[in-house]
Write a protein that holds these residues in place. Structure first.
Motif, mmCIF file in Angstrom:
data_model
loop_
_atom_site.group_PDB
_atom_site.id
_atom_site.type_symbol
_atom_site.label_atom_id
_atom_site.label_comp_id
_atom_site.label_asym_id
_atom_site.label_seq_id
_atom_site.Cartn_x
_atom_site.Cartn_y
_atom_site.Cartn_z
ATOM 1 N N SER A 1 -2.735 8.256 -0.005
ATOM 2 C CA SER A 1 -3.592 7.206 0.092
ATOM 3 C C SER A 1 -3.197 5.877 -0.220
ATOM 4 N N ASN A 2 -1.830 5.671 -0.864
ATOM 5 C CA ASN A 2 -1.224 4.430 -1.582
ATOM 6 C C ASN A 2 -0.454 3.743 -0.600
ATOM 7 N N GLY A 3 -0.290 4.651 0.674
ATOM 8 C CA GLY A 3 0.423 4.050 1.946
ATOM 9 C C GLY A 3 2.115 4.512 1.616
ATOM 10 N N GLN A 4 2.413 5.460 0.951
ATOM 11 C CA GLN A 4 3.689 5.973 0.471
ATOM 12 C C GLN A 4 3.794 7.320 0.801
ATOM 13 N N TRP A 5 4.879 7.548 1.581
ATOM 14 C CA TRP A 5 5.352 8.884 2.131
ATOM 15 C C TRP A 5 6.008 9.717 0.938
ATOM 16 N N GLY A 6 5.629 10.984 0.678
ATOM 17 C CA GLY A 6 6.223 11.870 -0.267
ATOM 18 C C GLY A 6 6.197 13.127 0.364
ATOM 19 N N GLY A 7 6.848 13.989 -0.407
ATOM 20 C CA GLY A 7 7.072 15.456 -0.180
ATOM 21 C C GLY A 7 5.710 16.241 -0.556
ATOM 22 N N ILE A 8 5.573 17.443 0.043
ATOM 23 C CA ILE A 8 4.558 18.431 -0.476
ATOM 24 C C ILE A 8 5.361 19.483 -1.256
ATOM 25 N N CYS A 9 5.149 19.887 -2.401
ATOM 26 C CA CYS A 9 5.973 20.642 -3.160
ATOM 27 C C CYS A 9 5.885 21.987 -2.947
ATOM 28 N N ASP A 10 6.824 22.846 -3.019
ATOM 29 C CA ASP A 10 6.634 24.436 -2.763
ATOM 30 C C ASP A 10 5.950 25.047 -3.886
#
Length: 104
Positions: free
Chosen positions: A14-23
């Protein structure tokens, strides 16, 4: 991945930054929601990306950790999780999915 229907998973926070989804705790129900978000009918597998896809460009930045989807949610952000950016995951802990072929 080796095709458009598989690979590691990143999400736009929601902050406009991309990140992974942890396993961590990532399973077929989480993969199901992701595959459907991407327009695929269903998931074939939830995979440990380190063993299949390598380290993601997002590095150690994970937008979601400890997903608890039931498989019926419309978005992974609707699934129980620690909260955006509340994670303790390394770069090699990004989740991966294998989705069924797209129906067009």
């Amino acid at each position: 991945g080796s095709s458009a229907s598989e690979g590691y998973v990143e999400a736009l926070g929601s902050n406009g930054q991309w990140g992974g989804i942890c396993d961590d705790s990532f399973d077929i129900y989480d993969a199901q929601v992701i595959c459907q978000m991407l327009g695929y009918p269903s998931a074939i597998a939830a995979v440990d990306a380190n063993s299949m896809y390598g380290t993601a460009p997002s590095g150690s930045n994970h937008v979601l950790d400890n997903l608890g989807c039931t498989g019926t949610e419309l978005s992974v952000f609707d699934c129980p999780h620690n909260g955006e950016w509340q994670e303790n995951c390394g770069a090699s802990e990004i989740a991966g999915v294998q989705c069924t072929s797209k129906i067009c």
